[in-house]
Each structure stands twice: as C-alpha cells, then as structure tokens.
Design an enzyme around this catalytic site. Structure first.
Site, mmCIF file in Angstrom:
data_model
loop_
_atom_site.group_PDB
_atom_site.id
_atom_site.type_symbol
_atom_site.label_atom_id
_atom_site.label_comp_id
_atom_site.label_asym_id
_atom_site.label_seq_id
_atom_site.Cartn_x
_atom_site.Cartn_y
_atom_site.Cartn_z
ATOM 1 N N CYS A 1 7.749 13.199 9.016
ATOM 2 C CA CYS A 1 7.480 14.586 9.429
ATOM 3 C C CYS A 1 8.681 15.190 10.141
ATOM 4 C CB CYS A 1 6.250 14.630 10.317
ATOM 5 S SG CYS A 1 6.337 13.445 11.651
ATOM 6 N N ASP B 1 0.818 -1.204 0.000
ATOM 7 C CA ASP B 1 0.000 0.000 0.000
ATOM 8 C C ASP B 1 0.856 1.261 0.000
ATOM 9 O OD1 ASP B 1 -2.495 1.016 -0.045
ATOM 10 O OD2 ASP B 1 -2.965 0.700 2.073
ATOM 11 N N GLU C 1 8.953 22.027 3.149
ATOM 12 C CA GLU C 1 8.979 20.585 3.414
ATOM 13 C C GLU C 1 8.827 19.832 2.093
ATOM 14 O OE1 GLU C 1 5.530 18.675 5.266
ATOM 15 O OE2 GLU C 1 6.922 17.673 6.627
ATOM 16 N N GLY D 1 -1.053 15.603 9.509
ATOM 17 C CA GLY D 1 -0.946 15.799 8.063
ATOM 18 C C GLY D 1 -0.241 17.103 7.765
ATOM 19 N N SER D 2 -0.556 17.674 6.619
ATOM 20 C CA SER D 2 0.170 18.861 6.163
ATOM 21 C C SER D 2 -0.391 20.132 6.799
ATOM 22 C CB SER D 2 0.052 18.945 4.646
ATOM 23 O OG SER D 2 -1.308 19.110 4.306
ATOM 24 N N THR E 1 -3.838 21.479 5.266
ATOM 25 C CA THR E 1 -5.001 20.708 5.726
ATOM 26 C C THR E 1 -5.241 20.953 7.209
ATOM 27 O OG1 THR E 1 -4.346 19.030 4.126
ATOM 28 C CG2 THR E 1 -6.101 18.444 5.630
ATOM 29 N N GLY E 2 -4.158 21.086 7.969
ATOM 30 C CA GLY E 2 -4.289 21.377 9.403
ATOM 31 C C GLY E 2 -5.041 22.678 9.626
ATOM 32 N N GLU F 1 -0.759 17.616 14.420
ATOM 33 C CA GLU F 1 0.632 17.186 14.207
ATOM 34 C C GLU F 1 0.928 17.451 12.743
ATOM 35 O OE1 GLU F 1 2.553 16.148 16.523
ATOM 36 O OE2 GLU F 1 1.126 15.645 18.102
ATOM 37 N N LYS G 1 -10.410 8.356 9.936
ATOM 38 C CA LYS G 1 -10.274 8.403 8.477
ATOM 39 C C LYS G 1 -8.803 8.270 8.101
ATOM 40 C CE LYS G 1 -9.648 11.222 5.128
ATOM 41 N NZ LYS G 1 -8.923 10.330 4.190
#
Ligand code: NAD
Length: 489
Positions: free
Chosen positions: A285, A90, A383, A229-230, A233-234, A251, A176
């Site tokens: 990260c 995956d 990043e 996540g990024s 999105t955060g 985070e 999710k």
C-alpha cells in the site's frame, strides 16, 4: 485444514455449503479449499462474539489478556517456518519476506501484550477540572464486537495488526481474511484455540468480500469496523458502518512519491528505490511507485535502476535467491499487465513491461520502469499495486513538493537528499501519514500507521492502534460535602 470457519472456538462448515479454490500463484494449481461464508455464517460468528464479550472475558484485566497475547506470539514464532511456507504457497511472496512477515506478526502480539498491561495502569487517570468540588477520571472499555476485514498482500501480518490490539483492548472479534489468502488466518484460529483463547473471542469467517465481508460491515451487532483494502471497498464498508453509527477505521491505497535530489547518495537511492517498488512484487500500500527525481542525477540514476532491475531474479517464492515472486492472483496479474499496456501508450518504457520469458505458468510479471511520465497519466495517478515504477523529473524543490502532493492519496512519501535540513523541510510539507527520509518502506510497529486524503481514516499500530478498539469514558464525581445549591437553596 478442513474448509471450515472458526466460530465459537470450533470449526464450522459453511451453512450454504459453498467452497472456494485456493490457488498457488506460482503454479496456478488449486492446492486447498476454503469455506465460502454467507451472512448466515457471519450471524453465527457475531452471536458467538457477542456472547463471549458478555462473559468472563469482559472482566479480564489487561494483564490477563497480555498472557493470552504472549502465548499467541510464542506459538506463531514456534511455527514460523511452516506458516511462512504456507504464506508463500498462498500469496506467492519470496520465502525470506514471508519469514519476516511471520516474525513481525509474532512481534505484534508481544507488543500489544505490553500495551494491554499499560492499559491497566492508565485506567482511572485523573483529569484536572477547574472546579475543586469535582473529581474526574478517564476510563477505557472495549468498543464491543469488532469486525476486521483484511487484504491479501500481508495475510497473517495484516490480520495481526488488527487482532492483537482488539484482544489487548478486551474486544471480541470476527476476522475476514481475503478470499485469495485465508490459510494463515485459519492457522491463527487454530493457534488461538490451542493456547486457550476463550471460545467466541476470536472468530474467523472466510469467503468473498461481497458476501462475508459485506455481511460483517452491515451487521448491527458489530460496533467497530477496522478495514484494510482498496478505496472502493473502503467506501462500501464506511457506508455500511455509517448506517449503524459504527466506529470505522480505514487503511486504504496509495500512490506514494519518492523525491530524489541531485545531492543524494546514488547507490543508496538505487537500493531504496528498488526496495520501495519491487518488494512484495510492488503489492504494498505504501510502495513508493512515483519516483520524482531532480534532473541532474536523473540520467545516472535511470541507468543504474534499469541495470539492477534487469538482474532481479524472478521465480517461485520457494526457490533460492528469488526476489520477485508471482502476483497474488489472475485478477491482479491481468490488472497489472493492463496498466503496463496503458503505460506504453502514456510514457517511455525503460525496462520490463510484460510477462518474463520462460515462464509457462504462474502470475509472473517483470520489474517495470517508465520514464517521462506526465502528471495526468493514469500510471502516474492510479494505484497499480504491482512492480511498476513511474518516473518524472523536476528542477526546483517547490516543483518537487507540488508533484509529490498532487495526488488523491496520502499514505506515504519519501525524500532522499544529502542535505538533511532540506530533507526535513520537504518531509514537513508532504501530505502523507508516513514519511521516510533517506529510505523507503522500513516499518516499525510502535509508531502510528495510516494515511491522509483517500488513503484512509484513523491510525493503526502503536498505542493509536489500541485506541481504535477502546471506548473512552469520563467519570465525574461530586466530591464535596457542600450542597450543590441550585434547586435546594
Ligand atoms: P479489496 O478492497 O479488494 O479487499 C480487501 C478486503 O475486503 C478483502 O478481505 C475482501 O474480501 C473484502 N471485501 C471486498 N468487498 C467487500 C465489501 N463489499 N464489503 C466488505 N468487505 C469486502 O483490497 P485487496 O485487493 O484485497 O487489497 C489491495 C488494496 O489494499 C490496495 O488498494 C492496497 O493499497 C490496500 N492496502 C492498504 C494497506 C494500508 O495499510 N493502507 C495495507 C495493505 C493493503
């Protein structure tokens, strides 16, 4: 595995019928499908979680939940090989790394079993107040339905970091996973059902971030959002949470420095610098992606790093001896190749810089090192989340600290020096939530994890991770026979 969500203890087809392809990043072949969740699916999951949170689960003790957590841990451990192989297909990571991740996930459930037991012991702890007529205690209760949104770089492990403390706290949850790597999270749903986690306590909705993820973040029935996540999105998740005054922990990303002084042990530095940027294909990260090296040791170090980087075996994560698998997705592959091109214009390419020769399929890139990277270069500031190391040199300790802290991120930082006093002095000045001395990346689940500045809000892991899912309640009792005497004189 059928492409379904795990809701209320059963497998449910996506309400809108949509499916998403699951691609093996080493071959680019579709090998499974997952359900494309919508807000209607999230509504069902939150309803199930709300019902379960008001049922017998609400009256469980920490010790009872510890039994559930240990059962999940044992099942994960028993299926370690199969889960790790699924993770490789995956996500692309080499099998030994995936095996480590699955063991860590099991360890995480065991650890939070212990914390769940300790929670019982900490209930009702007295708090000294300066008026002897009152007795005050502190109690903890679960925050309610938790929405857990996780990324693709450590699929099962990132889920475990949130699911385990949520269960320990007595919450119910909707998880999710990333649309790129949902399969081991779905296996976790199956395991929860098999070991007897009550229906509705753990719900898993798969799908795209903008659909299923956004619906969880905005749902008024979700009281807690734990997101990894990024940064963009955060921000969206925090904004959605703010509209309902939810508790939100984030985070996020990083651009972490590793500072190397002239007096550091060269071979130790080579090992930790390579591990800090090439482990998990650099999709970490906390990757120490900025090497800040003192000018005396720099030439020898660069020579050794380039020599070792060129030896790294690239290939399918299932193949023996592979240390660098493919990146997770076409999207990530194109993003990283794009940064490599930017880097060639901004700095001096020492090795790598593109797709390795001889690979016809798969999202493979070379381990890449850029030297003489200016502080305003995009490859220094942004990043990349791939196996790309940016190097700059320094003269004085003051200069090193300034360069290290000159970032909008503050997740991790490392320092390597033979002078421990100096290393500790520099460590104290780092603006980062996680600091390593004479190493990079080792991570234990007992200490706190999380970042400063744009790397996030709050801390996960350890008992800090448990508190994320607890409401704190003071209980103050008037314990005197004497009248209070304010109105009734
Ligand atoms: P991402 O932000 O694209 O996605 C993370 C999750 O959020 C996925 O499940 C995604 O589907 C979901 N999502 C996307 N849009 C959403 C929206 N509008 N509302 C709600 N959910 C949404 O991040 P990614 O590419 O999966 O992961 C890489 C990023 O994660 C990197 O920036 C990395 O640094 C960060 N990360 C941080 C840590 C940490 O502990 N600080 C750990 C791992 C990864």
């Amino acid at each position: 595995m059928q492409p379904k969500h795990f809701i209320d203890g059963s497998w449910m087809a996506p309400s809108a019928g949509g499916l998403l392809d699951v691609i093996n990043p080493a071959t680019e072949q579709v090998f499974a499908k997952i359900a494309a969740g919508t807000s209607a699916d999230v509504d069902q999951a939150v309803e199930a979680a709300t019902r379960a949170g008001r049922g017998p689960w609400a009256r469980t003790t920490g010790r009872e939940r510890a039994i559930v957590l240990r059962a999940i841990a044992s099942a994960i451990e028993a299926e370690k090989q199969a889960l790790a192989e699924l993770e490789v297909r995956d996500n692309g990571k080499p099998l030994p790394e995936a095996l480590g991740d699955i063991s860590d996930a099991a360890y995480c459930f065991n650890l939070y079993a212990t914390y769940a037991e300790e929670l019982d012991d900490n209930q009702g702890a007295p708090i000294a107040v300066p008026d002897a007529r009152f007795k005050t205690t502190v109690k903890y209760m679960p925050v309610g339905v938790a929405g857990l949104i996780v990324p693709w770089n450590y699929p099962l492990l990132m889920a475990a970091w949130k699911v385990a403390p949520a269960i320990a706290a007595g919450c119910t949850l909707v998880l999710k996973p990333s649309e790129f790597t949902s399969l081991t999270a779905l296996e976790l749903g199956r395991i929860c059902a098999e070991v007897g986690v009550p229906a509705g306590v753990v719900n898993i909705v798969t799908g795209l971030g903008g659909d299923a993820g956004a619906a969880i973040a905005a749902h008024p029935g979700v009281r807690k959002l734990a997101f990894t996540g990024s940064v963009p999105t955060g921000i969206a998740v925090a904004a959605a949470g703010a509209r309902e005054i939810k508790s939100v922990s984030l985070e996020l990303g990083g651009k972490s420095p590793i500072v190397v002084f002239d007096d550091a042990d060269l071979e130790q530095v080579v090992e930790w610098v390579l591990f800090g940027i090439f482990w998990n294909q650099g999709q970490v990260c906390s990757a120490t992606s900025r090497l800040i090296v003192q000018s005396g040791i720099a030439p020898r170090l660069m020579e050794r790093l380039v020599a070792e980087a060129k030896k790294i075996k690239i290939g399918d994560g299932m193949d023996d001896g592979v240390l660098l698998g493919p990146l997770v997705s076409r999207q990530q592959y194109e993003k990283v190749l794009g940064y490599m091109e930017i880097g060639k214009r901004e700095a001096h390419l020492l090795c790598g810089g593109g797709r390795p020769a001889g690979f016809n399929a798969g999202y493979f890139v070379e381990p890449t090192i850029f030297a003489d990277v200016p502080a305003d270069a995009r490859i220094w500031k942004e990043e990349i989340f791939g196996p790309v190391l940016s190097v700059a040199t320094f003269g004085t300790e003051e200069e090193a600290v300034r360069l290290a802290n000159d970032s909008e991120f503050g997740l991790a930082a490392a320092v390597m020096s033979g002078d421990l006093e100096r290393a500790e002095r520099v460590a104290d000045r780092f603006e980062a939530g996680v600091v390593w001395i004479n190493c990079s990346q080792p991570n234990f689940l007992e200490p706190p994890w999380g970042g400063m500045k744009k790397s996030g809000v709050g801390r996960e892991l350890g008992t800090w991770g448990l508190k994320n899912f607890l409401e704190i309640k003071q209980v103050t009792a008037y314990a005197s026979k004497e009248p209070w005497g304010w109105y009734l004189k």
